[in-house]
Design an enzyme around this catalytic site. Structure first.
Site, mmCIF file in Angstrom:
data_model
loop_
_atom_site.group_PDB
_atom_site.id
_atom_site.type_symbol
_atom_site.label_atom_id
_atom_site.label_comp_id
_atom_site.label_asym_id
_atom_site.label_seq_id
_atom_site.Cartn_x
_atom_site.Cartn_y
_atom_site.Cartn_z
ATOM 1 N N GLU A 117 -0.898 6.114 6.870
ATOM 2 C CA GLU A 117 0.477 5.948 6.383
ATOM 3 C C GLU A 117 1.448 6.298 7.503
ATOM 4 O O GLU A 117 1.286 7.314 8.175
ATOM 5 C CB GLU A 117 0.810 6.897 5.223
ATOM 6 C CG GLU A 117 0.150 6.656 3.916
ATOM 7 C CD GLU A 117 0.616 7.693 2.888
ATOM 8 O OE1 GLU A 117 1.772 8.184 2.971
ATOM 9 O OE2 GLU A 117 -0.190 8.021 2.003
ATOM 10 N N GLU A 127 9.814 2.053 -4.503
ATOM 11 C CA GLU A 127 9.228 2.452 -5.789
ATOM 12 C C GLU A 127 10.241 3.311 -6.538
ATOM 13 O O GLU A 127 10.384 4.507 -6.281
ATOM 14 C CB GLU A 127 7.917 3.204 -5.548
ATOM 15 C CG GLU A 127 6.850 2.346 -4.872
ATOM 16 C CD GLU A 127 5.587 3.113 -4.536
ATOM 17 O OE1 GLU A 127 4.816 3.436 -5.462
ATOM 18 O OE2 GLU A 127 5.387 3.420 -3.334
ATOM 19 N N LYS A 160 9.411 6.909 -8.326
ATOM 20 C CA LYS A 160 8.819 8.045 -7.619
ATOM 21 C C LYS A 160 9.740 9.251 -7.707
ATOM 22 O O LYS A 160 10.957 9.142 -7.537
ATOM 23 C CB LYS A 160 8.566 7.696 -6.149
ATOM 24 C CG LYS A 160 7.423 6.718 -5.929
ATOM 25 C CD LYS A 160 7.030 6.624 -4.475
ATOM 26 C CE LYS A 160 6.253 7.853 -4.029
ATOM 27 N NZ LYS A 160 5.713 7.696 -2.662
ATOM 28 N N GLU A 199 12.057 9.055 -0.870
ATOM 29 C CA GLU A 199 10.764 8.710 -1.462
ATOM 30 C C GLU A 199 10.799 7.354 -2.163
ATOM 31 O O GLU A 199 9.773 6.697 -2.310
ATOM 32 C CB GLU A 199 10.334 9.794 -2.458
ATOM 33 C CG GLU A 199 9.863 11.092 -1.816
ATOM 34 C CD GLU A 199 8.519 10.933 -1.124
ATOM 35 O OE1 GLU A 199 7.777 9.987 -1.448
ATOM 36 O OE2 GLU A 199 8.198 11.760 -0.252
#
Length: 382
Positions: free
Chosen positions: A263, A317, A320, A326
């Site tokens: 990642e 997203e 999250k 995030e």
């Protein structure tokens, strides 16, 4: 008449071919998270990645059957993830075999599953039971794969955060946290070596970034950093982070294990006051990241290497938890339009590659042809 040793030219030719092949090994994949309520179906996502992007590798954060079915017959290599809370159950062989039978075997061989990632950043949690069970679970899952003759096709490993290091500066002084090295890290690395699996790391240069280090983190021209122990110069933060990991591995005798970037990414939005968290910086980081990890430039301690790298992430997203960043790592909006362009879409990549590398490719093949001409001429003379 000048006679040329054909063996010399043949050696040059093989070297050039070798260089060409190595240069093609750089893999850029993507993390496909689904903690959102506005995303397209896995079927649409798989078709988009296959037909419209250069992405050939993807990681999902579970073993969602709809996703694994969606990627069937696309050729896209898939890494699946066992969530942290399931690790302890998988230390039992019968349970692991049933898990494999339920979650993996139904999707083979149509879905190209290449890795099972056991948890995520487990060693950076405070859960002692989970940490204790990590390597046994990895070993049991591998045994289950062996029993199905799948251990060569599917590798078992686990991603780590940079918090695993107690020392990362200078890079050559990289060292694992005390207690991890003997009780967890060494058994884990012995497992990776024995099964020919890579060490996965999640480096994020934006974390802790300041105005003074922003250029260094974004691969921009900067004042650079010199490792006072080796006198090696670092032009970007990612190289320093990767070399710190390499140094920690080398310190305990595991420098031979391959390193994969599981990642990394850069948010396009953050909380007020966070430095460099905007669309322009995210685009700059990820575009330069792709160029760097596939360039064979390597790092100061690992020169001439490419790094298999997975960008985080495919979409924003919106569900999250945590800070604003995030929820803002995505490369694409839910309608598949880019949040920013980094050259992943096929038409732009093809046009760019033809323009940028056309001349180099032409001269490369001309040189190969010249070498072959000399070889044939020398053979005729003899």
């Amino acid at each position: 008449m000048l006679h040329v040793n054909s063996r010399i030219f043949l050696s040059i030719l093989l070297l050039l071919v070798s260089i060409s092949i190595k240069g093609a090994k750089g893999i850029v994949g993507v993390n496909y998270g689904m903690v959102a309520d506005n995303l397209p179906t896995p079927g649409l996502v798989a078709r988009f990645l296959q037909e419209s992007t250069i992405i050939s590798h993807v990681r999902i954060f579970d073993t969602d059957p709809d996703s694994l079915k969606a990627f069937a017959n696309t050729g896209i290599a898939i890494s699946v993830t066992i969530p942290n809370d399931q690790i302890s159950s998988l230390t039992d062989l019968e349970f692991a075999q049933n898990w494999l039978l339920t979650n993996i075997l139904p999707h083979l061989p149509d879905s190209n599953i290449i890795r099972i990632l056991v948890g995520n950043e487990v060693l950076s949690t405070a859960n002692k039971l989970m940490i204790t069970n990590l390597v046994p679970a990895m070993d049991i899952i591998h045994t289950a794969l062996v029993n199905e003759s799948l251990d060569k096709q599917i590798k078992v490993t686990t991603p780590h955060s940079l918090g695993l290091l107690v020392t990362s500066s200078p890079p050559s002084a990289g060292k694992f946290r005390q207690g991890y090295d003997n009780h967890v890290i060494e058994p884990l690395l012995n497992f990776l070596r024995a099964t020919d699996s890579p060490f996965l790391i999640n480096p994020y240069p934006f974390l802790g970034c300041s105005n003074e280090t922003l250029d260094y983190a974004l691969f921009r021209p900067n004042s650079q950093v010199v490792d006072e122990l080796t006198n090696l110069t670092y032009t970007n933060m990612l190289d320093a982070q990767l070399d710190a990991v390499y140094s920690a591995l080398k310190l305990i005798g595991f420098a031979d294990i391959d390193i994969v970037i599981a990642e990394t990414g850069w948010p396009s939005k953050g909380d007020q006051g966070q430095v460099g968290l905007d669309v322009e910086s995210a685009a700059e980081y990820n575009k330069k990241l792709m160029q760097h990890v596939t360039s064979m430039a390597g790092t100061p301690l690992m020169p001439d290497r490419t790094f298999e790298t997975y960008i985080f992430g495919l979409f924003n997203e919106n569900l999250k938890p945590g800070p604003v960043n995030e929820r803002n790592f995505g490369l694409f909006h839910p309608n598949f339009t880019p949040v920013y362009d980094i050259g992943i879409l096929r038409p732009k990549i093809a046009a760019s590659a033809a323009s940028k590398h056309g001349d180099n490719t032409k001269y490369f093949f001309m040189l190969m042809l010249l070498c072959l001409t000399f070889v044939l001429a020398d053979a005729n003379c003899n």
